[in-house]
Design a protein around this motif. Sequence first.
Motif, PDB file in Angstrom:
ATOM      1  N   ASP A 104     -28.891 123.337 100.997  1.00  0.00           N
ATOM      2  CA  ASP A 104     -29.392 123.788 102.182  1.00  0.00           C
ATOM      3  C   ASP A 104     -30.724 124.617 102.174  1.00  0.00           C
ATOM      4  O   ASP A 104     -30.935 125.275 101.050  1.00  0.00           O
ATOM      5  N   GLN A 105     -31.453 124.452 103.301  1.00  0.00           N
ATOM      6  CA  GLN A 105     -32.720 125.082 103.053  1.00  0.00           C
ATOM      7  C   GLN A 105     -32.904 126.735 102.883  1.00  0.00           C
ATOM      8  O   GLN A 105     -33.634 127.336 102.497  1.00  0.00           O
ATOM      9  N   GLY A 106     -31.848 127.286 103.247  1.00  0.00           N
ATOM     10  CA  GLY A 106     -31.603 128.824 103.472  1.00  0.00           C
ATOM     11  C   GLY A 106     -31.147 129.161 102.014  1.00  0.00           C
ATOM     12  O   GLY A 106     -30.844 130.236 101.908  1.00  0.00           O
ATOM     13  N   LEU A 107     -30.532 128.355 100.967  1.00  0.00           N
ATOM     14  CA  LEU A 107     -30.130 128.785  99.770  1.00  0.00           C
ATOM     15  C   LEU A 107     -31.159 129.149  98.847  1.00  0.00           C
ATOM     16  O   LEU A 107     -32.323 128.683  98.773  1.00  0.00           O
ATOM     17  N   ASP A 108     -30.689 130.177  97.992  1.00  0.00           N
ATOM     18  CA  ASP A 108     -31.638 130.697  97.078  1.00  0.00           C
ATOM     19  C   ASP A 108     -32.023 129.675  96.001  1.00  0.00           C
ATOM     20  O   ASP A 108     -31.231 128.944  95.365  1.00  0.00           O
ATOM     21  N   TYR A 109     -33.488 129.629  95.904  1.00  0.00           N
ATOM     22  CA  TYR A 109     -33.864 128.387  94.982  1.00  0.00           C
ATOM     23  C   TYR A 109     -33.466 128.563  93.488  1.00  0.00           C
ATOM     24  O   TYR A 109     -33.243 127.437  92.918  1.00  0.00           O
ATOM     25  N   GLY A 110     -33.166 129.791  92.942  1.00  0.00           N
ATOM     26  CA  GLY A 110     -32.633 129.988  91.712  1.00  0.00           C
ATOM     27  C   GLY A 110     -31.451 129.433  91.700  1.00  0.00           C
ATOM     28  O   GLY A 110     -30.999 128.688  90.625  1.00  0.00           O
ATOM     29  N   MET A 111     -30.443 129.188  92.614  1.00  0.00           N
ATOM     30  CA  MET A 111     -29.133 128.518  92.466  1.00  0.00           C
ATOM     31  C   MET A 111     -29.378 126.998  92.271  1.00  0.00           C
ATOM     32  O   MET A 111     -28.509 126.432  91.613  1.00  0.00           O
ATOM     33  N   VAL A 112     -30.346 126.584  93.053  1.00  0.00           N
ATOM     34  CA  VAL A 112     -30.424 125.009  93.020  1.00  0.00           C
ATOM     35  C   VAL A 112     -31.074 124.892  91.486  1.00  0.00           C
ATOM     36  O   VAL A 112     -30.491 123.813  90.805  1.00  0.00           O
ATOM     37  N   ILE A 113     -32.012 125.746  91.003  1.00  0.00           N
ATOM     38  CA  ILE A 113     -32.452 125.296  89.555  1.00  0.00           C
ATOM     39  C   ILE A 113     -31.491 125.534  88.591  1.00  0.00           C
ATOM     40  O   ILE A 113     -31.400 124.766  87.580  1.00  0.00           O
ATOM     41  N   GLY A 114     -30.595 126.650  88.779  1.00  0.00           N
ATOM     42  CA  GLY A 114     -29.521 126.853  88.086  1.00  0.00           C
ATOM     43  C   GLY A 114     -28.631 125.582  87.829  1.00  0.00           C
ATOM     44  O   GLY A 114     -28.322 125.490  86.873  1.00  0.00           O
ATOM     45  N   LEU A 115     -28.488 125.007  88.655  1.00  0.00           N
ATOM     46  CA  LEU A 115     -27.305 123.774  89.070  1.00  0.00           C
ATOM     47  C   LEU A 115     -27.999 122.734  88.292  1.00  0.00           C
ATOM     48  O   LEU A 115     -27.586 121.901  87.492  1.00  0.00           O
ATOM     49  N   LEU A 116     -29.488 122.528  88.508  1.00  0.00           N
ATOM     50  CA  LEU A 116     -30.181 121.411  87.901  1.00  0.00           C
ATOM     51  C   LEU A 116     -30.222 121.596  86.313  1.00  0.00           C
ATOM     52  O   LEU A 116     -30.050 120.588  85.305  1.00  0.00           O
ATOM     53  N   ASP A 117     -30.363 122.813  86.055  1.00  0.00           N
ATOM     54  CA  ASP A 117     -30.584 123.025  84.489  1.00  0.00           C
ATOM     55  C   ASP A 117     -29.112 122.773  83.706  1.00  0.00           C
ATOM     56  O   ASP A 117     -29.246 122.201  82.646  1.00  0.00           O
ATOM     57  N   LYS A 118     -27.943 122.936  84.498  1.00  0.00           N
ATOM     58  CA  LYS A 118     -26.746 122.849  83.893  1.00  0.00           C
ATOM     59  C   LYS A 118     -26.612 121.485  83.776  1.00  0.00           C
ATOM     60  O   LYS A 118     -25.581 120.931  82.976  1.00  0.00           O
ATOM     61  N   PHE A 119     -26.670 120.413  84.757  1.00  0.00           N
ATOM     62  CA  PHE A 119     -26.905 119.235  84.687  1.00  0.00           C
ATOM     63  C   PHE A 119     -27.760 118.711  83.384  1.00  0.00           C
ATOM     64  O   PHE A 119     -27.135 117.767  82.693  1.00  0.00           O
ATOM     65  N   LYS A 120     -28.822 119.218  83.040  1.00  0.00           N
ATOM     66  CA  LYS A 120     -29.549 118.551  82.096  1.00  0.00           C
ATOM     67  C   LYS A 120     -29.159 119.278  80.841  1.00  0.00           C
ATOM     68  O   LYS A 120     -29.190 118.444  79.958  1.00  0.00           O
ATOM     69  N   ALA A 121     -28.561 120.284  80.839  1.00  0.00           N
ATOM     70  CA  ALA A 121     -27.628 120.677  79.553  1.00  0.00           C
ATOM     71  C   ALA A 121     -26.789 119.932  79.328  1.00  0.00           C
ATOM     72  O   ALA A 121     -26.136 119.539  78.121  1.00  0.00           O
ATOM     73  N   ARG A 122     -26.156 119.121  80.206  1.00  0.00           N
ATOM     74  CA  ARG A 122     -24.852 118.188  79.963  1.00  0.00           C
ATOM     75  C   ARG A 122     -25.345 116.783  79.498  1.00  0.00           C
ATOM     76  O   ARG A 122     -24.665 115.787  79.465  1.00  0.00           O
ATOM     77  N   GLY A 123     -26.696 116.523  79.507  1.00  0.00           N
ATOM     78  CA  GLY A 123     -27.267 115.212  79.206  1.00  0.00           C
ATOM     79  C   GLY A 123     -27.532 114.337  80.474  1.00  0.00           C
ATOM     80  O   GLY A 123     -28.070 113.118  80.513  1.00  0.00           O
ATOM     81  N   ILE A 124     -27.392 114.932  81.650  1.00  0.00           N
ATOM     82  CA  ILE A 124     -27.922 114.166  82.795  1.00  0.00           C
ATOM     83  C   ILE A 124     -29.119 114.336  83.015  1.00  0.00           C
ATOM     84  O   ILE A 124     -29.892 115.451  83.677  1.00  0.00           O
ATOM     85  N   THR A 125     -30.009 113.274  83.259  1.00  0.00           N
ATOM     86  CA  THR A 125     -31.551 113.487  83.455  1.00  0.00           C
ATOM     87  C   THR A 125     -31.928 112.762  84.598  1.00  0.00           C
ATOM     88  O   THR A 125     -33.074 112.969  84.996  1.00  0.00           O
ATOM     89  N   HIS A 126     -31.122 112.022  85.194  1.00  0.00           N
ATOM     90  CA  HIS A 126     -31.693 111.231  86.391  1.00  0.00           C
ATOM     91  C   HIS A 126     -30.951 111.969  87.740  1.00  0.00           C
ATOM     92  O   HIS A 126     -29.957 111.954  87.911  1.00  0.00           O
ATOM     93  N   ILE A 127     -31.696 113.010  88.072  1.00  0.00           N
ATOM     94  CA  ILE A 127     -31.508 113.955  89.133  1.00  0.00           C
ATOM     95  C   ILE A 127     -32.556 113.862  90.151  1.00  0.00           C
ATOM     96  O   ILE A 127     -33.731 114.036  89.793  1.00  0.00           O
ATOM     97  N   GLY A 128     -32.078 113.881  91.488  1.00  0.00           N
ATOM     98  CA  GLY A 128     -32.929 113.890  92.632  1.00  0.00           C
ATOM     99  C   GLY A 128     -32.660 115.127  93.643  1.00  0.00           C
ATOM    100  O   GLY A 128     -31.586 115.558  93.505  1.00  0.00           O
ATOM    101  N   LEU A 129     -33.626 115.464  94.430  1.00  0.00           N
ATOM    102  CA  LEU A 129     -33.216 116.455  95.559  1.00  0.00           C
ATOM    103  C   LEU A 129     -33.498 115.706  96.633  1.00  0.00           C
ATOM    104  O   LEU A 129     -34.512 114.975  97.047  1.00  0.00           O
ATOM    105  N   ALA A 130     -32.689 115.964  97.676  1.00  0.00           N
ATOM    106  CA  ALA A 130     -32.572 115.367  98.968  1.00  0.00           C
ATOM    107  C   ALA A 130     -33.088 116.277  99.981  1.00  0.00           C
ATOM    108  O   ALA A 130     -33.293 117.361  99.860  1.00  0.00           O
ATOM    109  N   ALA A 131     -34.202 115.622 100.857  1.00  0.00           N
ATOM    110  CA  ALA A 131     -34.548 116.184 101.811  1.00  0.00           C
ATOM    111  C   ALA A 131     -34.482 115.332 103.076  1.00  0.00           C
ATOM    112  O   ALA A 131     -34.457 114.058 103.219  1.00  0.00           O
TER     113      ALA A 131
END
Length: 136
Positions: A104-131
């Motif tokens: 959601d565009q009203g969501l805190d940017y840090g929460m999105v980055i936090g989720l992306l970082d957790k994905f990357k920590a689990r070895g998931i590197t093919h991540i996209g952001l939808a718009a």
Amino acid sequence: MRLRNRRMGQMPEINIIPMIDIMFFLLVFFMMSTLYMVQVKTVDVDMPQAASAETQLAVSYVVTMKKDGSLYLEDQPITEEALLARAAAEQQRTAKFSVVVRADQGLDYGMVIGLLDKFKARGITHIGLAAADGGH
């Protein structure tokens, strides 16, 4: 004068116009039904607009983050740990595993980055952001 034999009458003809109509109807039916199969089941969210957004159909997981921070895998609510565990297991099974995050565009940017970082920590590197497509 030559008389025609009754057995040698006109050969029966096959009228193919109704068959063509039916085939055209079936073609249109399958084209329309295929369009409905392509749509991904997701939760409604107010996404930011992007003029150069691209459509990617080869996506394994579509994750939605709502304004309150809740997570959905496709259209089902899921906890963050369960999502990360399932995504990591799928990454091990599938070489071309990818995740798209719809936030959601009203969501805190840090929460999105936090989720992306957790994905990357689990070895998931093919991540996209939808718009949302804000094309012309």
